[in-house]
Write an enzyme that holds these catalytic residues in place. Structure first.
Site, PDB file in Angstrom:
ATOM      1  N   LEU A  96       0.764  -1.297   0.044  1.00 49.08           N
ATOM      2  CA  LEU A  96      -0.043  -0.730  -0.022  1.00 49.08           C
ATOM      3  C   LEU A  96       0.934   1.311   0.395  1.00 49.08           C
ATOM      4  CD1 LEU A  96      -2.695  -0.313   2.782  1.00 49.08           C
ATOM      5  CD2 LEU A  96      -3.290   0.036   0.199  1.00 49.08           C
ATOM      6  N   ASP A  97       0.389   2.126  -0.877  1.00 43.82           N
ATOM      7  CA  ASP A  97       1.577   3.785  -0.266  1.00 43.82           C
ATOM      8  C   ASP A  97       1.414   3.734   0.554  1.00 43.82           C
ATOM      9  OD1 ASP A  97       1.395   3.512  -3.335  1.00 43.82           O
ATOM     10  OD2 ASP A  97      -0.211   4.181  -4.000  1.00 43.82           O
ATOM     11  N   PRO A  98       2.632   5.080   1.290  1.00 44.19           N
ATOM     12  CA  PRO A  98       3.054   5.337   2.065  1.00 44.19           C
ATOM     13  C   PRO A  98       0.769   6.196   2.393  1.00 44.19           C
ATOM     14  CG  PRO A  98       4.407   5.573   1.253  1.00 44.19           C
ATOM     15  CD  PRO A  98       3.733   4.770   0.312  1.00 44.19           C
TER      16      PRO A  98
END
Length: 302
Positions: free
Chosen positions: A45-47
């Site tokens: 998951l993206d930051p």
């Protein structure tokens, strides 16, 4: 983090990854708290995204690939009128339309083009690799690499709410779908540009109804000791419930574990394999049946 002794631990943790933390940092923090020797996550998951990040400890890493291939479910918010160099709130913004004045009807009409099987070009700011280099690293160097379009499946794309310059969407999609690309493409169809301002993954199949746990929850339970944490873990076979179960006698299981085949008059495909012990059925891995011959596909080592 302080040094500690790590232990053999098998199971699946459904972590609620917080906004602002990379998937790898979240994984390492959870691994430290559980003192697990081995751990891996099942799709980054993206930051700037939050939500379900299944973490596999020990032998569960052997089934993690099936979670990578699973359907995902997201809540996202699109901001219209601008594009972003990263497709989300982190990038450099470029004004496309100062006053989009979109209506629910206009957005709904555009969304119809993205339901079902679609072609999608992965974003440059992604973990996909070109000659061993992640695309996001090349993007940070100002490089733009041609990416072939991929076929993905959008099972559900629902407009929850909207304003003149934003929309809240529900997305149920297949593996390999990039929500940032979906939102950017929606902005192109509408002619006003768009980028993601919020992204939350609400579930990864088959964990649609299972609870998630925050890092704060884990820190609190860690003060009570390992047993309090371990009760949060799901058994390994919970990741494979879409495959039928096959119960084997101890003798049959031994043959499979020794690399031999069993003749069974069953439908071809993958099966969850269980070994009969004196007290219970023990999950031993996945088997593959072809031409009425069952062989090991992925076995666990307890």
């Amino acid at each position: 983090m302080a040094k500690r002794n790590f232990r053999k631990l098998d199971g699946i943790l459904l972590l609620d990854k917080p906004f602002g933390l990379s998937s790898n940092k979240a994984l390492q923090e959870a691994r430290f708290l559980f003192a697990a020797e081995k751990a891996g996550h099942t799709g980054s998951l993206d930051p700037l995204a939050s939500g379900m990040l299944p973490i596999c400890f020990g032998e569960a890493t052997k089934v993690s690939g099936f979670l990578l291939d699973a359907d995902k479910h997201y809540l996202t918010t699109a901001r219209f009128g601008y594009t972003s160099s990263t497709g989300d709130d982190e990038g450099e913004k470029r004004l496309i339309h100062a006053d989009p004045q979109l209506t629910a009807e206009t957005i709904e009409a555009a969304l119809a083009q993205f339901r079902g099987e679609i072609q999608q070009v992965p974003p440059m700011y992604s973990a996909l690799k070109k000659d061993g280099q992640p695309l996001y690293k090349l993007a940070r160097q100002g490089l733009e690499i041609e990416r072939p379009a991929r076929t993905v499946q959008i099972h559900e794309l629902t407009l929850q709410a909207c304003t003149a310059d934003s929309a809240s969407l529900v997305v149920h999609c297949s593996k390999g779908t990039y929500i940032r690309s979906l939102v950017e493409d929606l902005g192109k169809v509408l002619g006003v540009g768009a980028y993601v301002t919020m992204l939350r993954r609400t579930w990864v199949a088959p964990f649609m109804a299972e609870p998630m746990y925050r890092l704060a929850d884990l820190h609190n339970l860690a003060q009570q000791g390992s047993p309090a944490l371990d009760q949060l873990l799901l058994p390994l076979d919970h990741a494979l419930t879409h495959f039928p179960a096959l119960n084997l006698t101890a003798a049959q299981a031994q043959l499979i574990q020794q690399g031999q085949k069993l003749r069974l008059e069953l439908k071809a495909g993958l099966y969850r394999l269980y070994k009969q012990t004196a007290t219970h059925l023990l999950f031993i891995g996945l088997g593959e049946l072809n031409d009425q011959q069952l062989k090991a596909k992925r076995l666990l080592a307890y």
